[in-house]
Design an enzyme around this catalytic site. Structure first.
Site, PDB file in Angstrom:
ATOM      1  N   CYS A 123      -1.091 -46.948   7.104  1.00  0.00           N
ATOM      2  CA  CYS A 123      -0.700 -47.452   5.780  1.00  0.00           C
ATOM      3  C   CYS A 123      -0.064 -46.327   4.960  1.00  0.00           C
ATOM      4  O   CYS A 123       0.988 -46.503   4.329  1.00  0.00           O
ATOM      5  CB  CYS A 123      -1.914 -47.994   5.028  1.00  0.00           C
ATOM      6  SG  CYS A 123      -2.799 -49.330   5.850  1.00  0.00           S
ATOM      7  N   CYS A 128      -5.852 -47.453   6.558  1.00  0.00           N
ATOM      8  CA  CYS A 128      -5.789 -46.493   7.664  1.00  0.00           C
ATOM      9  C   CYS A 128      -4.617 -45.551   7.445  1.00  0.00           C
ATOM     10  O   CYS A 128      -3.813 -45.713   6.532  1.00  0.00           O
ATOM     11  CB  CYS A 128      -5.658 -47.207   9.002  1.00  0.00           C
ATOM     12  SG  CYS A 128      -4.093 -48.059   9.229  1.00  0.00           S
ATOM     13  N   ASP A 153       1.833  -8.370  -6.120  1.00  0.00           N
ATOM     14  CA  ASP A 153       1.332  -8.899  -7.397  1.00  0.00           C
ATOM     15  C   ASP A 153       2.315  -8.762  -8.546  1.00  0.00           C
ATOM     16  O   ASP A 153       2.074  -9.290  -9.626  1.00  0.00           O
ATOM     17  CB  ASP A 153       0.035  -8.170  -7.787  1.00  0.00           C
ATOM     18  CG  ASP A 153       0.312  -6.755  -8.264  1.00  0.00           C
ATOM     19  OD1 ASP A 153       1.159  -6.064  -7.663  1.00  0.00           O
ATOM     20  OD2 ASP A 153      -0.317  -6.336  -9.256  1.00  0.00           O
ATOM     21  N   ASP A 203       7.806  -7.734  -6.661  1.00  0.00           N
ATOM     22  CA  ASP A 203       7.459  -8.269  -5.342  1.00  0.00           C
ATOM     23  C   ASP A 203       7.951  -9.692  -5.151  1.00  0.00           C
ATOM     24  O   ASP A 203       7.965 -10.193  -4.020  1.00  0.00           O
ATOM     25  CB  ASP A 203       5.933  -8.252  -5.141  1.00  0.00           C
ATOM     26  CG  ASP A 203       5.355  -6.852  -5.213  1.00  0.00           C
ATOM     27  OD1 ASP A 203       5.968  -5.941  -4.638  1.00  0.00           O
ATOM     28  OD2 ASP A 203       4.301  -6.673  -5.852  1.00  0.00           O
ATOM     29  N   ASP A 227       2.097  -4.652  -0.485  1.00  0.00           N
ATOM     30  CA  ASP A 227       2.473  -3.801  -1.608  1.00  0.00           C
ATOM     31  C   ASP A 227       1.301  -2.867  -1.914  1.00  0.00           C
ATOM     32  O   ASP A 227       0.143  -3.191  -1.614  1.00  0.00           O
ATOM     33  CB  ASP A 227       2.797  -4.675  -2.821  1.00  0.00           C
ATOM     34  CG  ASP A 227       3.041  -3.857  -4.078  1.00  0.00           C
ATOM     35  OD1 ASP A 227       3.864  -2.931  -4.027  1.00  0.00           O
ATOM     36  OD2 ASP A 227       2.372  -4.138  -5.087  1.00  0.00           O
TER      37      ASP A 227
END
Length: 721
Positions: free
Chosen positions: A6, A3, A607, A611, A409
């Site tokens: 645990c 469960c 990208d 950035d 951007d």
């Protein structure tokens, strides 16, 4: 593990090991992910910490990195045997016909059900006791023992328990039904939870199983995971590419939809990179393996998704705190119910007190609370992976759903990042083809993106550029080359030798730039031949994405290092009003910090290397999959398909996931708040009835199953078209 308690106990133990900086334990599949200082601890010590709790741990083989595919499927054999034994127990218990030795027969039939089929409950309770804690198994084991031992006492000494009005009832039927309903519930829960690993199994299922490798002058078929870096692999038409590599020979179209989401195959030729598990088209390729095994792109995706599925958002801390105090509180409530019934109940109070205590122990369900967050996170991250959205953890899902400001951007995010020549403007008497021919000749040896745009336009127009005799870069002015004995220059107004021509070129370039394109001139021996205008096309989904982000309630702004005129032209085209142009990488970080200082929850999408600082500083960073590795590593979410629409998809999916988590937590609290008083006998004063332990065990099992089923609804999430 049986469960969520645990998993939580193992996680706490691992975090307590010196040198461990982070640990996360998942239930389905049963995996632990850890970050640790190798100078202070090592895997054997970590395994020892788990073993001290009574669990066994091992490192999974690399081939098993596909969720829970390496685990045996849940078996129902023990449950079937238990049902066969339980049927006569229930029938005899409910029968009004009494016969000598009935309770002893019930004892014999129920013993294997309780102690064999239900042995996992007692084992789990013992492990919890060794760790000085309590969990779901503790409640079940106490309830089972109370029901079974009271039945055994009645079977061996019925006269002691018999009152003047009532014959004693041996709760063997309750004991066997507790075992059956809980085991059945866990079996259904495990089978349902295994479906949450479908995304990982789908990823792994895409890889090629066999590679055709050149060894000792012949082609040898070998499992793809045994290919070594630097080996040459032959890929025939229509086959999956087995490893990441670089094309040495051949040309073919490759279906990379798995990575990019684009349905149109891309052409691959010598020198181009290819990705394992993508589908080769109609040409044969010889490729040199560059990344294999665990370093391959697909396996990196698998590890990222697996690790993210096991992580949990901050909202899970509430469930952790409550779950840790839940079991002791339930045991105390069961003892309180027993005492109250014994003190104030009717003449047959002992049996009713026992019934109330057992029912409280059985009906309480910390598992539903423990499963509320991890199941939803697992399904959401898996669904995101199917859509090309890789969340780096459960916390990323929580933060994405809370964003109210998004900075985008421009180049490579809102635009394709590949400039194209949009206008060819020759001077009087100059043919467009001649203007392109001279420009392409000067740019032929340049590595600038605009040079690639010029050469691409020349090729598209069928113009064959001349070969330059020499080439040089004129810093700040452009490039120049000697072509067919004449001086060709490409750049700004300075390339013209006549002052009046320079001023005229400056005016024309400024006029074009006011509308967005980047314009530059071409001159032959100092005389202008004309102008070329280049623009970075906006992504096809940019405008729709900005509108959708606004519908989601986000303020959208553009942050770019490009010129003010170009940035505003792109912003007008896609519908962004707020623009910060001419911003350095440090300026982008400052913009993020400024919005956050105003109390905004800021997301940043980009990208490029420039950035990366802003992506790391933002509350949540989105990296385009086609961007640089630095950007991807700095971001919290990677958009594999390189579509800006993925930003909106990620935010919408996150909000849906957080709504499901809140529903699960509310249901778990509501269930326990309602079920525990009813099990204790709250209905007795009005109805004269009490909940039976059998009904309590059924509702407890169903509560966990409801949480898992609610989380599985996230698999049906579909991004807006």
């Amino acid at each position: 593990m049986s469960c969520a308690s645990c998993a939580a106990r193992i996680e706490r133990s691992l975090r307590a090991v010196p040198g461990v900086t982070a640990a996360t334990v998942g239930l389905h599949p049963p995996r632990a992910w850890m970050e640790f200082d190798p100078e202070r601890t090592d895997p054997p010590r970590l395994r020892a910490a788990i073993a001290a709790l009574g669990y066994a741990a091992h490192e999974p083989p690399p081939a098993a990195a596909d969720g829970d595919a390496d685990l045996p499927p849940p078996r129902a054999t023990g449950l079937i045997v238990a049902v066969g034994l339980a049927v006569p127990v229930v029938i005899l218990s409910l029968s009004e016909t009494l016969f000598p030795g009935r309770d002893l027969l019930l004892l014999v039939l129920s013993t294997p059900v309780v102690f064999w089929t239900g042995r996992s409950f007692f084992a789990g309770a013992w492990r919890a006791a060794r760790a000085r804690s309590a969990d779901m198994n503790t409640l079940l084991a106490l309830g089972l023992l109370a029901a079974y031992l009271s039945g055994a006492a009645i079977a061996f000494a019925p006269g002691v328990w018999k009152s003047a009005e009532h014959a004693p009832h041996a709760w063997f039927d309750a004991a066997v039904m507790i075992v059956i309903t809980v085991r059945a519930g866990r079996l259904l829960e495990e089978r349902a939870s295994r479906r949450t690993g479908a995304a990982i199994r789908a990823l792994v299922g895409r890889q090629a199983r066999v590679a055709r490798v050149e060894r000792d002058g012949r082609h040898v078929e070998t499992p793809s995971d045994q290919v070594r870096v630097g080996e040459v692999v032959l890929v025939r038409p229509g086959e999956k590419i087995p490893v990441d590599g670089v094309v040495l020979e051949g040309r073919s179209s490759v279906d990379e939809a798995m990575v990019t989401g684009e349905p149109i195959p891309v052409e691959r030729k010598p020198g181009d990179a290819v990705i394992g598990a993508t589908l080769n088209g109609n040409g044969a390729l010889r490729i040199r393996a560059t990344r294999v095994g665990a370093d391959a792109f697909l396996q990196q995706m698998v590890r990222l998704v697996e690790g993210a599925q096991a992580s949990r958002p901050r909202i899970a801390r509430l469930a952790d705190v409550v779950s840790g105090r839940f079991v002791p509180a339930v045991i105390a409530l069961a003892a309180l119910a027993f005492g109250l019934w014994l003190a104030f109940g009717p003449p047959e109070a002992l049996g009713m007190a026992l019934l109330a205590a057992v029912s409280v122990l059985v009906v309480a369900c910390p598992c539903a609370l423990g499963l509320a967050t991890p199941t939803a996170v697992t399904v959401a991250i898996g669904r995101g992976a199917e859509l090309g959205i890789l969340f780096k953890g459960g916390e990323a899902i929580e933060v994405a759903g809370k964003l109210d400001t998004l900075l985008l951007d421009k180049t490579g995010t809102l635009t394709e990042g590949r400039p194209k020549i949009t206008e060819v403007l020759p001077k009087d008497g100059v043919a467009p083809a001649d203007l392109l021919r001279w420009a392409a000749a000067a740019e032929k040896r340049s590595q600038h993106p605009l040079a690639a745009a010029v050469l691409a336009r020349a090729e598209a127009e069928g113009v064959l550029p001349l070969e330059p005799e020499d080439f040089r870069v004129d810093e700040g002015c452009g490039v120049s080359a000697r072509v067919a004995g004449r001086e060709v220059r490409v750049g700004g107004p300075e390339i013209a030798s006549d002052p009046d021509a320079r001023r005229a070129l400056a005016r024309e370039i400024s006029a074009l730039a006011a509308h967005g394109p980047t314009a530059f001139a071409v001159a032959l021996d100092g005389k202008p031949l004309g102008l070329l205008a280049a623009a970075d096309p906006t992504r096809a989904d940019a405008s729709a994405t900005v509108r959708r982000l606004r519908r989601l309630g986000l303020e959208v702004a553009m942050v770019t290092g490009d010129r003010e005129e170009t940035a505003r032209a792109v912003a007008r085209e896609i519908g962004i009003e707020r623009v910060l142009a001419g911003v350095s990488p440090a300026g982008k970080s400052a913009a993020v910090a400024g919005w956050r200082a105003d109390g905004r929850r800021v997301g940043m999408a980009g990208d490029g290397i420039n950035d990366a600082p802003a992506l790391a500083l933002a509350d949540l960073g989105f990296a385009m999959g086609g961007g640089t590795d630095v950007a991807i590593h700095s971001a919290d979410v990677t958009l594999l398909r390189n579509r800006v629409a993925g930003v909106a998809d990620a935010i919408a999916l996150s909000r849906r996931a957080m709504a499901v988590i809140r529903q699960n937590i509310f249901f778990s609290f509501f269930y326990n708040a309602l079920a525990i008083p009813l099990a204790a006998g709250a209905l007795w004063p009005w109805t004269g009835r009490m909940l039976s332990p059998m009904l309590c065990s059924l509702t407890m099992a169903l509560s966990s199953l409801c949480v898992v089923s609610n989380s599985l609804r996230l698999r049906r999430f579909a991004p807006e078209d």
